[in-house]
Design an enzyme around this catalytic site. Sequence first.
Site, PDB file in Angstrom:
ATOM      1  N   CYS A 153       0.826  -1.221   0.000  1.00 41.70           N
ATOM      2  CA  CYS A 153       0.000   0.000   0.000  1.00 41.70           C
ATOM      3  C   CYS A 153       0.852   1.261   0.000  1.00 41.70           C
ATOM      4  O   CYS A 153       0.603   2.210  -0.727  1.00 41.70           O
ATOM      5  CB  CYS A 153      -0.846   0.065   1.268  1.00 41.70           C
ATOM      6  N   VAL A 157       0.496   4.341  -2.493  1.00 39.33           N
ATOM      7  CA  VAL A 157      -0.138   5.596  -2.084  1.00 39.33           C
ATOM      8  C   VAL A 157       0.724   6.784  -2.512  1.00 39.33           C
ATOM      9  O   VAL A 157       0.215   7.809  -2.977  1.00 39.33           O
ATOM     10  CB  VAL A 157      -0.378   5.604  -0.555  1.00 39.33           C
TER      11      VAL A 157
HETATM   12  S1  SF4 Z   1      -0.678  -2.448   4.787  1.00 40.73           S
HETATM   13 FE1  SF4 Z   1      -1.445  -2.867   2.709  1.00 40.73          FE
HETATM   14  S2  SF4 Z   1       0.135  -4.084   1.715  1.00 40.73           S
HETATM   15 FE2  SF4 Z   1       0.556  -4.135   3.913  1.00 40.73          FE
HETATM   16  S3  SF4 Z   1      -0.435  -6.023   4.601  1.00 40.73           S
HETATM   17 FE3  SF4 Z   1      -1.893  -4.333   4.917  1.00 40.73          FE
HETATM   18  S4  SF4 Z   1      -3.158  -4.302   3.043  1.00 40.73           S
HETATM   19 FE4  SF4 Z   1      -1.322  -5.529   2.604  1.00 40.73          FE
END
Ligand code: SF4
Length: 512
Positions: A153, A157
């Site tokens: 993520c 982002v």
């Molecule tokens: S923060 Fe985002 S990438 Fe990391 S485990 Fe959670 S959903 Fe998956």
Amino acid sequence: MPQSAEKVLDHAPLFREPEYTDMLARKKVMFECGVSDVQIQDTSEWTKTWEYREKNLARTALVVNPVKACQPLGAVFAAAGFEKTMSFVHGSQGCVAYYRSHLSRHFKEPSSAVSSSMTEDAAVFGGLNNMVDGLANTYKLYDPKMIAVSTTCMAEVIGDDLHAFIQTAKQKGSVPENFDVPFAHTPAFVGSHTDGYDNMMKGVLEHFWKDKERKAGTRINIIPGFDGFVVGNNRELKRILDAMGVDYTILSDAADQYDTPADGEFRMYDGGTKIDDVAAALDAKATLSLQSWCTKKTTGFIGEKGQETASFHYPMGVGATDDLLMKISELTGKPIPAEIEKERGRFVDAMADSQAHLHGKKYAIYGDPDFVYAMARFVMETGGEPTHCLATNGKTEWVEEMKALFASSPFGANAQVWAGKDLWHLRSLLFTEPVDFLIGSSYGKYLERDTGTPLIRLTFPIFDRHHHHRFPVWGYQGGLRVLTTLLDKVFDTLDRETINPGVTDYSYDLTR
Ligand code: SF4
């Protein structure tokens, strides 16, 4: 103290000691707002009603116990199926620890993947330096033949550009210019692990096939899809293909990677599709995807390169195996050998032997879209009814496919499909429209406890039972194992319900 260095207790007896029961009682007073046991019981009963079900199904702003993981997990799994390939996840370290532990807990094997370990400064200024240093370290420390890059993520982002970052890292000497570093953007806040699998598979093929001209040959490619039973299933698939005399390439074969022997040698890498074979797979006659919903983008790309493609929904059961083998036979001109036909006959015979015990049984099935489709088709072959079919990562088109499947059998007449719903939704469905058995992953054990519906573990992840993934569920032999798994639970349940001497033991016998 209940334990000491001389007497170390396991957690189960430890937490029953007075120190811990007192602490839990105090926590209840301090943190549960003084709600009485009667109020808790009343609310618990209300959550079993149709009134609560309607409110629960209307829920949009909250997800509880979803049947899916995030995209990078699928990307890491896809990358594990290629020869000496290290997964490099650009983003935060904790996410990658989650993928490794999730895969390790299911397969009971080490699961290697590295992270670019982005922290606050990278979140503000971008993660280029992390990519440059991370690729250099990965190349030097782990001696891979390929590094497959995906994202968490955090990197998505802030919009880090993988293509540009990898090019810059190569220019700075992190890895040689011609070293293979395929990549896939895998934004974890959309889609699921099946999309991550798809994106990484497409990324790998694009890397090797881009700008290359295809010379059509006679081999076929097979993409298994994200599969927690990859160890048993891929080996069974190869046995069948070898018996047919087919020339094939499995694109992403993680069977050996997740099943290394204990012989004194640690294998960071084992097995996998040879890198040269991935490049050569462009010239195949056709590519078959064994999980349509895992490979939409990948098969789209393969089609653009001029190859024929065909997609299936997890070849489990008689009809699904028939469909796959007949397509392979049609594409390759190889007949289905008599020994495989005999296996089919034995499987059908076994189904007929046990038909009386499975006919009319009602099931709730949850998991990935292809698995749920295959499992529903399988239980209908046994005369069972797939009452609730749920996939958190199911889409509108999947719903239409499921409805068409239900319409193909009288046992689908009362079946319902639930896309985008989670296991808390399923809890409401089970209380209001109960079934005999629940089929899915280990995450259903809370539903089993709450609703009393026996759980049959047949899909990823399975944490609380061991070694299921080492045996296939695909093909006729795999189908026998699925059949046996269903029947074991049916008979265990029957025995448990008829065990009371002189009251319910009318069926607790050995000669039925
Ligand atoms: S923060 Fe985002 S990438 Fe990391 S485990 Fe959670 S959903 Fe998956």
